[in-house]
Design a protein around this motif. Structure first.
Motif, PDB file in Angstrom:
ATOM      1  N   UNK A   1      47.113  86.898  -0.121  1.00  0.00           N
ATOM      2  CA  UNK A   1      48.078  85.955  -0.679  1.00  0.00           C
ATOM      3  C   UNK A   1      49.140  85.568   0.336  1.00  0.00           C
ATOM      4  N   UNK A   2      49.479  86.495   1.221  1.00  0.00           N
ATOM      5  CA  UNK A   2      50.506  86.218   2.232  1.00  0.00           C
ATOM      6  C   UNK A   2      50.074  85.147   3.217  1.00  0.00           C
ATOM      7  N   UNK A   3      48.765  84.882   3.293  1.00  0.00           N
ATOM      8  CA  UNK A   3      48.276  83.840   4.194  1.00  0.00           C
ATOM      9  C   UNK A   3      48.477  82.432   3.617  1.00  0.00           C
ATOM     10  N   UNK A   4      48.918  82.366   2.372  1.00  0.00           N
ATOM     11  CA  UNK A   4      49.248  81.083   1.745  1.00  0.00           C
ATOM     12  C   UNK A   4      50.765  80.888   1.874  1.00  0.00           C
ATOM     13  N   UNK A   5      51.219  79.975   2.727  1.00  0.00           N
ATOM     14  CA  UNK A   5      52.668  79.788   2.912  1.00  0.00           C
ATOM     15  C   UNK A   5      53.410  79.500   1.611  1.00  0.00           C
ATOM     16  N   UNK A   6      52.776  78.775   0.686  1.00  0.00           N
ATOM     17  CA  UNK A   6      53.427  78.446  -0.584  1.00  0.00           C
ATOM     18  C   UNK A   6      53.692  79.717  -1.391  1.00  0.00           C
ATOM     19  N   UNK A   7      52.700  80.614  -1.458  1.00  0.00           N
ATOM     20  CA  UNK A   7      52.869  81.860  -2.214  1.00  0.00           C
ATOM     21  C   UNK A   7      53.921  82.740  -1.551  1.00  0.00           C
ATOM     22  N   UNK A   8      53.868  82.842  -0.230  1.00  0.00           N
ATOM     23  CA  UNK A   8      54.840  83.666   0.484  1.00  0.00           C
ATOM     24  C   UNK A   8      56.258  83.139   0.266  1.00  0.00           C
ATOM     25  N   UNK A   9      56.411  81.831   0.339  1.00  0.00           N
ATOM     26  CA  UNK A   9      57.749  81.251   0.177  1.00  0.00           C
ATOM     27  C   UNK A   9      58.266  81.439  -1.240  1.00  0.00           C
ATOM     28  N   UNK A  10      57.444  81.082  -2.225  1.00  0.00           N
ATOM     29  CA  UNK A  10      57.901  81.155  -3.616  1.00  0.00           C
ATOM     30  C   UNK A  10      58.228  82.585  -4.020  1.00  0.00           C
ATOM     31  N   UNK A  11      57.317  83.504  -3.725  1.00  0.00           N
ATOM     32  CA  UNK A  11      57.480  84.880  -4.218  1.00  0.00           C
ATOM     33  C   UNK A  11      58.582  85.647  -3.500  1.00  0.00           C
ATOM     34  N   UNK A  12      59.033  85.146  -2.354  1.00  0.00           N
ATOM     35  CA  UNK A  12      60.099  85.834  -1.622  1.00  0.00           C
ATOM     36  C   UNK A  12      61.461  85.177  -1.833  1.00  0.00           C
ATOM     37  N   UNK A  13      61.531  84.207  -2.752  1.00  0.00           N
ATOM     38  CA  UNK A  13      62.806  83.605  -3.123  1.00  0.00           C
ATOM     39  C   UNK A  13      63.519  84.477  -4.149  1.00  0.00           C
ATOM     40  N   UNK A  14      64.789  84.724  -3.901  1.00  0.00           N
ATOM     41  CA  UNK A  14      65.578  85.501  -4.872  1.00  0.00           C
ATOM     42  C   UNK A  14      65.739  84.715  -6.163  1.00  0.00           C
ATOM     43  N   UNK A  15      65.915  83.412  -6.024  1.00  0.00           N
ATOM     44  CA  UNK A  15      66.062  82.552  -7.188  1.00  0.00           C
ATOM     45  C   UNK A  15      65.559  81.158  -6.842  1.00  0.00           C
ATOM     46  N   UNK A  16      65.341  80.372  -7.865  1.00  0.00           N
ATOM     47  CA  UNK A  16      64.872  79.011  -7.648  1.00  0.00           C
ATOM     48  C   UNK A  16      65.239  78.175  -8.863  1.00  0.00           C
ATOM     49  N   UNK A  17      65.022  76.884  -8.734  1.00  0.00           N
ATOM     50  CA  UNK A  17      65.305  75.983  -9.851  1.00  0.00           C
ATOM     51  C   UNK A  17      64.152  75.003  -9.983  1.00  0.00           C
ATOM     52  N   UNK A  18      63.590  74.914 -11.161  1.00  0.00           N
ATOM     53  CA  UNK A  18      62.479  73.998 -11.425  1.00  0.00           C
ATOM     54  C   UNK A  18      62.837  73.148 -12.636  1.00  0.00           C
ATOM     55  N   UNK A  19      62.101  72.083 -12.797  1.00  0.00           N
ATOM     56  CA  UNK A  19      62.307  71.213 -13.953  1.00  0.00           C
ATOM     57  C   UNK A  19      61.258  71.485 -15.015  1.00  0.00           C
ATOM     58  N   UNK A  20      61.723  71.714 -16.227  1.00  0.00           N
ATOM     59  CA  UNK A  20      60.860  71.869 -17.394  1.00  0.00           C
ATOM     60  C   UNK A  20      61.312  70.826 -18.414  1.00  0.00           C
ATOM     61  N   UNK A  21      60.394  69.978 -18.812  1.00  0.00           N
ATOM     62  CA  UNK A  21      60.741  68.856 -19.688  1.00  0.00           C
ATOM     63  C   UNK A  21      61.830  67.975 -19.073  1.00  0.00           C
ATOM     64  N   UNK A  22      61.794  67.889 -17.745  1.00  0.00           N
ATOM     65  CA  UNK A  22      62.750  67.022 -17.067  1.00  0.00           C
ATOM     66  C   UNK A  22      64.118  67.625 -16.895  1.00  0.00           C
ATOM     67  N   UNK A  23      64.313  68.863 -17.296  1.00  0.00           N
ATOM     68  CA  UNK A  23      65.630  69.516 -17.183  1.00  0.00           C
ATOM     69  C   UNK A  23      65.534  70.710 -16.244  1.00  0.00           C
ATOM     70  N   UNK A  24      66.599  70.945 -15.459  1.00  0.00           N
ATOM     71  CA  UNK A  24      66.562  72.059 -14.515  1.00  0.00           C
ATOM     72  C   UNK A  24      66.535  73.405 -15.232  1.00  0.00           C
ATOM     73  N   UNK A  25      65.718  74.274 -14.690  1.00  0.00           N
ATOM     74  CA  UNK A  25      65.616  75.642 -15.237  1.00  0.00           C
ATOM     75  C   UNK A  25      65.765  76.619 -14.081  1.00  0.00           C
ATOM     76  N   UNK A  26      66.743  77.509 -14.172  1.00  0.00           N
ATOM     77  CA  UNK A  26      66.983  78.481 -13.102  1.00  0.00           C
ATOM     78  C   UNK A  26      66.071  79.685 -13.284  1.00  0.00           C
ATOM     79  N   UNK A  27      65.472  80.130 -12.173  1.00  0.00           N
ATOM     80  CA  UNK A  27      64.564  81.273 -12.195  1.00  0.00           C
ATOM     81  C   UNK A  27      65.131  82.404 -11.354  1.00  0.00           C
ATOM     82  N   UNK A  28      64.928  83.632 -11.782  1.00  0.00           N
ATOM     83  CA  UNK A  28      65.336  84.822 -11.044  1.00  0.00           C
ATOM     84  C   UNK A  28      64.113  85.676 -10.756  1.00  0.00           C
ATOM     85  N   UNK A  29      64.013  86.161  -9.534  1.00  0.00           N
ATOM     86  CA  UNK A  29      62.852  86.969  -9.160  1.00  0.00           C
ATOM     87  C   UNK A  29      62.855  88.278  -9.946  1.00  0.00           C
TER      88      UNK A  29
END
Length: 345
Positions: free
Chosen positions: A251-279
């Motif tokens: 999985x570490x050979x996939x830059x997307x997986x390495x980047x996402x899973x090593x983020x302490x937090x992130x923000x994505x849109x669900x139903x067009x609204x921001x949703x904060x995520x915590x690792x």
């Protein structure tokens, strides 16, 4: 004639002082002759035997040590001759490694390996057990292998609701998000509905997803891994600490997986609204930790699980903990391993 008879006869006919050198030579010759016929006595040879030890530990006789007058062995004799002994190379651990090897951990199954695959610490690492949401690393790889549009919107359906464990979810049925947002939800927040939706929206649907997972398992050489669903909720999702380490490395050979899973937090849109995520791994982003890939997991059958890759002493170390008694114990295990690794560097 015995050695004693020879000594007395020589003394009787010769001045003993003049005969002493010859007497000593005679005695020495007779002693060597007697010793040669005794299987429990080793008689040294006059010429030292020389040999070389190859890096693989094979003892090879020095070709120059053989006598020029000795006849060459026949082909049949060579075929029946025993092969040179193989001496295993000695790998004496450094004194600082001792505390690591004896380090007690709460997790019932554990593996710690370095960049080269050298096992630094192991505890019942080859027993097949449930791995819970560590499964989502495999789900992410299979989804990315399909090379679908990551900006395409997918929808959470009633089929994504967990009716096995009745786990809670922050994503309602009917919610829409991009495929990349669903991937972040699955890896950072371990959102089961997002992982299920990713599998349902796989090209060809769930049957094609399951076939792709089976093919990925074979491609990675995982002979003790079986995955029954994309979330890890099923206790039939099983593997070993050793094979989970392989999954994490892949999985570490996939830059997307390495980047996402090593983020302490992130923000994505669900139903067009921001949703904060915590690792779900609270060590990510913590002071002194350099984590490059992470995934946690939990079910009643699997206990608390963790697979992560982190930097320590200039190396990337893979740590797998399976079936710890609680989140606090899992964190303490990881902290103790990190502290011991620091002593090795």
């Amino acid at each position: 004639m015995t050695i004693r008879d020879t000594v007395f006869r020589t003394l009787a006919h010769t001045n003993w002082r003049l005969a002493l050198p010859a007497l000593l030579l005679t005695c020495g010759s007779l002693i060597v002759q007697a010793a040669s016929s005794d299987p429990e006595v080793v008689v040294p040879t006059t010429s030292p035997t020389t040999a070389a030890i190859s890096p693989s530990g094979v003892v090879t006789p020095d070709p120059h040590a053989a006598s020029a007058s000795a006849p060459a062995p026949s082909a049949s004799a060579v075929a029946q001759a025993p092969q040179p002994d193989v001496i295993p190379p000695l790998q004496s651990p450094a004194p600082s490694e001792a505390p690591l090897m004896k380090l007690p951990v709460n997790a019932r199954h554990m593996l710690v390996i370095d960049d080269s695959g050298r096992v630094l610490m192991a505890k019942d690492a080859d027993t097949v057990v449930p791995i819970a949401s560590l499964t989502k690393l495999m789900t992410a790889m299979v989804v990315l292998d399909a090379k679908q549009d990551m900006d395409e919107e997918i929808r959470i359906d009633d089929a994504d609701v967990d009716r096995l464990k009745h786990s809670r979810s922050r994503v309602k049925v009917g919610a829409t998000m991009t495929r990349e947002a669903a991937l972040e939800l699955a890896l950072i927040s371990s959102e089961n509905r997002a992982a299920s939706a990713l599998a349902r929206h796989f090209p060809g649907g769930l049957p094609a997803y399951e076939a792709a997972v089976a093919a990925k398992i074979r491609a990675l050489g995982l002979s003790h891994t079986a995955l029954a669903d994309p979330t890890g909720l099923s206790p039939a999702n099983t593997s070993t600490a050793t094979e989970v380490a392989r999954i994490a490395a892949a999985a570490a050979r996939y830059p997307v997986i390495a980047r996402i899973s090593s983020d302490k937090s992130s923000e994505v849109e669900v139903n067009g609204r921001p949703r904060e995520l915590r690792n779900t791994n609270h060590l990510v982003g913590a002071k002194g930790w350099d984590i490059r890939l992470s995934k946690t997991g939990y079910t009643e059958e699997a206990g608390r699980c963790l697979a992560m890759r982190m930097k320590s002493g200039g190396q990337t170390i893979t740590v797998v903990l399976l079936d710890a008694d609680g989140s606090a114990q899992r964190l303490r295990d990881a902290a103790a391993i990190r502290k011991s690794l620091a002593k090795l560097s």
